[in-house]
Motif scaffolding. Structure first.
Motif, PDB file in Angstrom:
ATOM      1  N   ASN A  46       0.759  -1.400   0.053  1.00 45.93           N
ATOM      2  CA  ASN A  46      -0.096  -0.018   0.039  1.00 45.93           C
ATOM      3  C   ASN A  46       0.973   1.321  -0.137  1.00 45.93           C
ATOM      4  OD1 ASN A  46      -1.163  -2.344   1.866  1.00 45.93           O
ATOM      5  ND2 ASN A  46      -3.024  -1.366   0.818  1.00 45.93           N
ATOM      6  N   ILE A  47       1.859   1.296   0.714  1.00 43.25           N
ATOM      7  CA  ILE A  47       2.846   2.516   0.737  1.00 43.25           C
ATOM      8  C   ILE A  47       3.337   2.583  -0.503  1.00 43.25           C
ATOM      9  CG2 ILE A  47       5.017   3.196   1.801  1.00 43.25           C
ATOM     10  CD1 ILE A  47       4.208   1.669   4.457  1.00 43.25           C
ATOM     11  N   ALA A  48       3.892   1.600  -1.067  1.00 40.96           N
ATOM     12  CA  ALA A  48       4.610   1.733  -2.473  1.00 40.96           C
ATOM     13  C   ALA A  48       3.518   2.251  -3.561  1.00 40.96           C
ATOM     14  CB  ALA A  48       5.186   0.298  -2.668  1.00 40.96           C
ATOM     15  N   VAL A  49       2.074   1.923  -3.411  1.00 39.32           N
ATOM     16  CA  VAL A  49       1.251   2.270  -4.547  1.00 39.32           C
ATOM     17  C   VAL A  49       1.032   3.745  -4.322  1.00 39.32           C
ATOM     18  CG1 VAL A  49      -1.049   2.060  -5.139  1.00 39.32           C
ATOM     19  CG2 VAL A  49       0.389   0.041  -4.848  1.00 39.32           C
ATOM     20  N   PHE A  50       1.026   4.217  -2.932  1.00 37.52           N
ATOM     21  CA  PHE A  50       0.685   5.602  -2.732  1.00 37.52           C
ATOM     22  C   PHE A  50       1.927   6.563  -3.190  1.00 37.52           C
ATOM     23  CE2 PHE A  50       0.948   9.145   0.125  1.00 37.52           C
ATOM     24  CZ  PHE A  50      -0.004   9.902   0.089  1.00 37.52           C
ATOM     25  N   LEU A  51       3.275   6.051  -2.654  1.00 35.57           N
ATOM     26  CA  LEU A  51       4.191   6.800  -3.114  1.00 35.57           C
ATOM     27  C   LEU A  51       4.691   6.936  -4.488  1.00 35.57           C
ATOM     28  CD1 LEU A  51       7.009   5.695  -0.251  1.00 35.57           C
ATOM     29  CD2 LEU A  51       5.672   7.941  -0.444  1.00 35.57           C
ATOM     30  N   GLU A  52       4.201   5.858  -5.508  1.00 36.60           N
ATOM     31  CA  GLU A  52       4.600   5.863  -6.935  1.00 36.60           C
ATOM     32  C   GLU A  52       3.583   6.601  -7.926  1.00 36.60           C
ATOM     33  OE1 GLU A  52       5.618   1.591  -7.485  1.00 36.60           O
ATOM     34  OE2 GLU A  52       7.098   1.661  -6.136  1.00 36.60           O
ATOM     35  N   ASN A  53       2.363   6.677  -7.157  1.00 41.51           N
ATOM     36  CA  ASN A  53       1.256   7.313  -7.821  1.00 41.51           C
ATOM     37  C   ASN A  53       1.413   8.947  -7.967  1.00 41.51           C
ATOM     38  OD1 ASN A  53      -1.222   8.255  -8.690  1.00 41.51           O
ATOM     39  ND2 ASN A  53      -2.226   7.070  -7.415  1.00 41.51           N
ATOM     40  N   THR A  54       1.788   9.014  -9.320  1.00 44.22           N
ATOM     41  CA  THR A  54       2.117  10.468  -9.666  1.00 44.22           C
ATOM     42  C   THR A  54       1.067  11.431  -9.286  1.00 44.22           C
ATOM     43  OG1 THR A  54       1.251  10.053 -11.960  1.00 44.22           O
ATOM     44  CG2 THR A  54       3.525   9.899 -11.527  1.00 44.22           C
ATOM     45  N   LYS A  55      -0.150  11.116  -9.331  1.00 42.74           N
ATOM     46  CA  LYS A  55      -1.221  12.094  -8.713  1.00 42.74           C
ATOM     47  C   LYS A  55      -1.024  12.463  -7.093  1.00 42.74           C
ATOM     48  CE  LYS A  55      -4.794   9.966 -11.534  1.00 42.74           C
ATOM     49  NZ  LYS A  55      -6.192   9.168 -11.511  1.00 42.74           N
ATOM     50  N   ASN A  56      -0.328  11.572  -6.338  1.00 36.28           N
ATOM     51  CA  ASN A  56      -0.096  11.760  -5.143  1.00 36.28           C
ATOM     52  C   ASN A  56       1.264  12.757  -4.693  1.00 36.28           C
ATOM     53  OD1 ASN A  56      -2.184  10.281  -4.257  1.00 36.28           O
ATOM     54  ND2 ASN A  56      -0.992   8.391  -4.009  1.00 36.28           N
ATOM     55  N   SER A  57       2.088  13.020  -5.810  1.00 32.60           N
ATOM     56  CA  SER A  57       3.233  13.752  -5.604  1.00 32.60           C
ATOM     57  C   SER A  57       3.104  15.116  -4.934  1.00 32.60           C
ATOM     58  CB  SER A  57       3.715  13.757  -7.074  1.00 32.60           C
ATOM     59  OG  SER A  57       4.183  12.782  -7.861  1.00 32.60           O
ATOM     60  N   GLY A  58       1.926  15.808  -5.595  1.00 30.13           N
ATOM     61  CA  GLY A  58       1.728  17.268  -5.013  1.00 30.13           C
ATOM     62  C   GLY A  58       1.539  17.032  -3.350  1.00 30.13           C
TER      63      GLY A  58
END
Length: 620
Positions: free
Chosen positions: A80-92
């Motif tokens: 879950n952590i990896a998916v969240f960190l790698e999602n470009t939508k979450n970068s901001g």
């Protein structure tokens, strides 16, 4: 290869087991229950009850268990952590959140220092404040009216201390000025690091996350020298900026204008660092040149040219430093007394001591009980030091094989090489020379573990599975945060100055605003009284009972005016500890003299004028 296959097989088994819903739920439930249980055990009321049943040293063990259980929970949710960190939508969101937390951390350190800093202040800390006030009066960056101790303070924290004294000096609250100075120092520190990592092409999220490492006190030495004391912050910030400029200049996609501007800035920065002393050369430019030689073996010709140019510019600055020594003849060290040591007798002891200092940077605490939080984190610091060195040398081997690396990755290759060379070269210098080495001397080059960690995070995200990434990133984060929280807790109870309240109140009540004391009791008293009491520092060797027992003005960290017997008109005093009094009381000049003030730690003698003390007691 066998080790890699074994590791991969173990990782596959763990991932397969966690894919089972029942096993995963059971593991999450057990870990969560353990976290709740350890948290309850750490609550003050529970600790007060347990203290009568268990060894007080064992009361901190739930803290270690809590950190380990949080690590286990992070591994369970690694996907879950990896998916969240790698999602470009979450970068901001990640950037804003980590940036906000970083700002809050800076504010916390400033407020924490304001509230508790007086407890662990010493005269070295206070000397910087007194120097800042002197410079603010003279409106200069360097004063010939101050006795410098080591390097000349040119690009230094006094850049902030000076205007802060002008703005807030009339409030007579030095703790406020210090806390604001700490805030600004660490802000510069972080911005210089971000500038470096941007040139290294690291993602913003890893830059912000690793920025926390700059202001977290891995060890008490790091807190005293960098975060709170600020002694090395501007040195390291200049190192970061110079390395950033260096890396940018090695990229061939720069515009001619950008290349010219950065080359000029690199030249000026190298020259200024050379002016500030030989530490810059040993901690940065010589290792950088050697690292460039290593990279030159892999057909990176311009690296070697630029590394040599930076070294020459630094040497030119150091030549100016040598000339300045004649103008500021009282001052900074030139290390001309350093000699080659007796390697047959001292090589092994000095090498082992230097390796211990490496672990000390990460919080190794000598003498800590093993079965305590401090002891177990010290063991982790020792293990982590060797793991770090193993990782660095592993990266070095890969660099040798990757001759065709992209220019954008050149900075990511250079930093591990530079770090390894810095450690090896400086330990070599520390071992072969007779000059006394302190743990703080390791900070200017060991601090480069932070950009190295950011590069490791970036590499792990691109290369490893989510479980391996969680193990690497969470282990580093939790160790640093855990160690830092432990040190913050220790700092709250660290108190060296409550014992001074008695004599300070006596001096204030009797309008005694000028006197004499050994260095460690002099400048700290001035800061604790917001500059209300000036004290000429005497040779600190008297405090330890070593060297001469004669009283004399200390030749460092004092204003030059304290050498003038007629500087102060009016009643003056001599402040001594009981140990110091026992060393000098046999002197005929103290015959029949009784202290005017005494407590469990200090005694005070009053004299009609300062000139009497100069002519009768001091050996100038």
């Amino acid at each position: 290869m066998k080790k890699d296959k074994t590791t991969d097989r173990a990782e596959a088994l763990i991932i397969h087991a966690l894919h089972s819903a029942k096993i995963r739920k059971a593991a999450i439930g057990l870990v969560s229950a353990g976290i709740v249980f350890c948290t309850i055990l750490l609550l003050p009321p529970v600790q007060d009850v347990l203290v009568s049943f268990v060894n007080p040293l064992s009361l901190s063990l739930p803290y270690v268990c809590l950190v380990i259980l949080i690590f286990a929970l992070c591994c369970l949710f690694s996907g879950n952590i990896a998916v969240f960190l790698e999602n470009t939508k979450n970068s901001g969101l990640i950037a804003v959140t980590t940036g906000a937390v970083l700002i809050l951390a800076l504010g916390f350190i400033s407020v924490f220092s304001y509230q508790y800093g007086w407890q662990w202040l010493d005269s070295d800390h206070s000397s910087e404040m007194i120097l800042g006030k002197l410079l603010s009066k003279e409106n200069v960056l360097v004063s010939k009216n101050w006795l410098y101790s080591t390097e000349i303070r040119l690009v230094y924290q006094t850049i902030f201390t000076m205007p802060l004294f002008k703005l807030f000096g009339h409030y007579e609250n030095w703790a406020l000025i210090r806390s604001l100075n700490i805030l600004l120092n660490n802000l510069v520190f972080i911005l210089s690091y971000m500038f470096l990592m941007k040139q290294v092409k690291i993602q913003t999220k890893w830059i912000l996350i690793s920025s926390f490492f700059l202001i977290t006190p891995l060890s008490m030495e790091y807190w005293d020298i960098v975060t709170f004391g600020g002694y090395y912050i501007f040195f390291i910030a200049q190192f970061f900026c110079c390395l950033a400029l260096f890396i940018t200049l090695t990229c061939h996609d720069n515009t001619p204008k950008k290349t010219t501007v950065f080359f000029v800035l690199f030249t000026i920065s190298s020259f200024l660092l050379g002016i500030q002393g030989i530490r810059s050369m040993f901690a940065f430019y010589v290792p950088l040149l050697i690292a460039c030689m290593y990279m030159r073996l892999h057909k990176k010709v311009f690296l070697l040219f630029l590394g040599g140019y930076g070294f020459i510019a630094c040497c030119a600055g150091y030549a100016v430093n040598s000339l300045l020594h004649f103008r500021y003849s009282f001052g900074f060290q030139m290390y001309q007394d350093a000699r080659i040591d007796n390697l047959f007798a001292n090589f092994i002891p000095k090498l082992s001591r230097n390796l211990a200092y490496l672990a000390g940077f990460f919080g190794l605490s000598d003498g800590s009980p093993v079965l305590s939080a401090q002891g177990l984190f010290s063991v982790a610091a020792l293990i982590g030091t060797f793991v770090l060195l193993w990782i660095v040398f592993g990266i070095l081997r890969k660099v040798r094989l990757q001759n065709d690396a992209k220019e954008t990755e050149q900075g990511q290759q250079l930093i591990p090489v530079f770090f390894a060379v810095s450690v090896i070269f400086n330990i070599f210098i520390f071992v072969v020379t007779t000059y006394s080495i302190a743990e703080r001397y390791f900070i200017p080059f060991m601090i480069f573990y932070i950009p190295l960690a950011a590069i490791l995070f970036e590499y792990a995200e691109k290369t490893y599975s989510h479980l391996k990434r969680a193990v690497i990133v969470c282990a580093i984060l939790l160790f640093i945060i855990g160690q830092s929280c432990l040190n913050f807790q220790n700092m709250v109870t660290r108190d060296f100055n409550t014992i001074r309240k008695g004599y300070i109140q006596y001096l204030l009540d009797n309008d005694l605003n000028f006197g004499f004391a050994t260095h460690w009791n002099a400048n700290v008293t001035t800061e604790l009284t917001n500059g209300g009491i000036e004290i000429a520092g005497l040779d600190p060797r008297l405090s330890s009972g070593t060297g001469t027992n004669q009283l004399r003005i200390f030749g460092s960290l004092n204003p030059v005016k304290f050498f003038d017997p007629f500087y102060h008109n009016g009643e003056s005093f001599l402040l001594l500890t009981h140990t110091e009094w026992n060393l000098v009381k046999k002197d005929s000049l103290f015959s029949g003299k009784k202290p005017d003030y005494t407590d469990d730690y200090f005694i005070i003698f009053r004299y009609p004028s300062a000139e009497i003390i100069y002519s009768g007691l001091l050996k100038i």
